[in-house]
Design an enzyme around this catalytic site. Structure first.
Site, short mmCIF file in Angstrom:
data_model
loop_
_atom_site.label_atom_id
_atom_site.label_comp_id
_atom_site.label_asym_id
_atom_site.label_seq_id
_atom_site.Cartn_x
_atom_site.Cartn_y
_atom_site.Cartn_z
CG HIS A 101 -1.96 1.05 1.21
ND1 HIS A 101 -1.71 2.34 1.63
CD2 HIS A 101 -3.26 1.03 0.80
CE1 HIS A 101 -2.81 3.06 1.50
NE2 HIS A 101 -3.77 2.29 1.00
CD GLU B 75 -5.22 2.39 -3.03
OE1 GLU B 75 -6.28 2.74 -2.49
OE2 GLU B 75 -4.22 2.05 -2.38
#
Length: 215
Positions: A85, A133
């Site tokens: 992430h 993302e």
């Protein structure tokens, strides 16, 4: 459509969010996974919600103080994990080792990446899914499907070119059913979100709105 709700370290009630996720998933025949803090994995899993670790460390059993061992995440109810992430970046070799750790523990894997080029590199490592993302959109409420739809389509194409079996999820700014529907129209098979549910006054209502297009 797969929905993964990352609770990060937000001051929410992980069990309440998980209970809402389990209920809404059952009512809509949708897979809604919840990724809590490691300390809350067991409590979240006990609700019946699909439970993901926010990360597992690229290590085996041994002297690794502070690490999140994949086998312990699985033992506490996790069935999958995020890796890389934007708030927990890893080098490519460590992502690969993290995937190996997840495979040992029979965890499904979602590797996050910033752009189509990184998506291709991540897909080449053989995860179950990748999630595009752009970090500048995370937490803004502006979905990538609106701000930069090309990046989603290009990410889907990049993963397809490397390994057609790898699913592509859309993250950053996802919060509504319109966002989910737009992500699907661009080729994504799932969405990754956080604040849209974790910071909502009514997480159940937020989830119901999110998956309304799938009802």
């Amino acid at each position: 459509m797969f929905v993964l709700v990352n609770l990060k370290a937000y001051p929410c009630d992980p069990v309440a969010v998980a209970e809402a996720a389990a209920d809404v998933a059952a009512e809509t025949d949708t897979t809604i996974a919840v990724a809590p803090q490691a300390a809350d994995l067991a409590a979240v899993a006990e609700t019946g919600a699909t439970t993901y670790a926010q990360d597992v460390s690229p290590v085996e059993h041994g002297s690794h103080t502070g690490s999140t061992l994949a086998e312990r995440a699985a033992a506490n109810g996790a069935t999958g994990t995020l890796l890389n992430h934007s708030e927990c970046r890893r080098k490519l070799a460590d992502i690969d080792a993290g995937l190996d750790a997840a495979e040992r523990a029979d965890l499904d894997t979602v590797v996050c990446a910033n752009n189509p080029e990184q998506i291709a590199a991540a897909a080449a490592l053989g995860p179950d899914a990748v999630a595009v993302e752009p970090p500048e959109l995370i937490g803004t409420g502006t979905p990538v499907s609106q701000a930069d739809p090309d990046i989603v389509e290009d990410a889907v194409a990049a993963a397809e070119a490397v390994d057609p079996s790898v699913d592509v999820y859309c993250g950053a700014g996802i919060s509504t059913g319109d966002d989910l529907e737009a992500a699907g129209d661009l080729g994504a098979t799932g969405v990754l979100l956080a604040s849209g549910v974790a910071k909502a006054d009514d997480p159940r209502a937020a989830l119901e709105d999110l998956v309304a297009p799938l009802a």
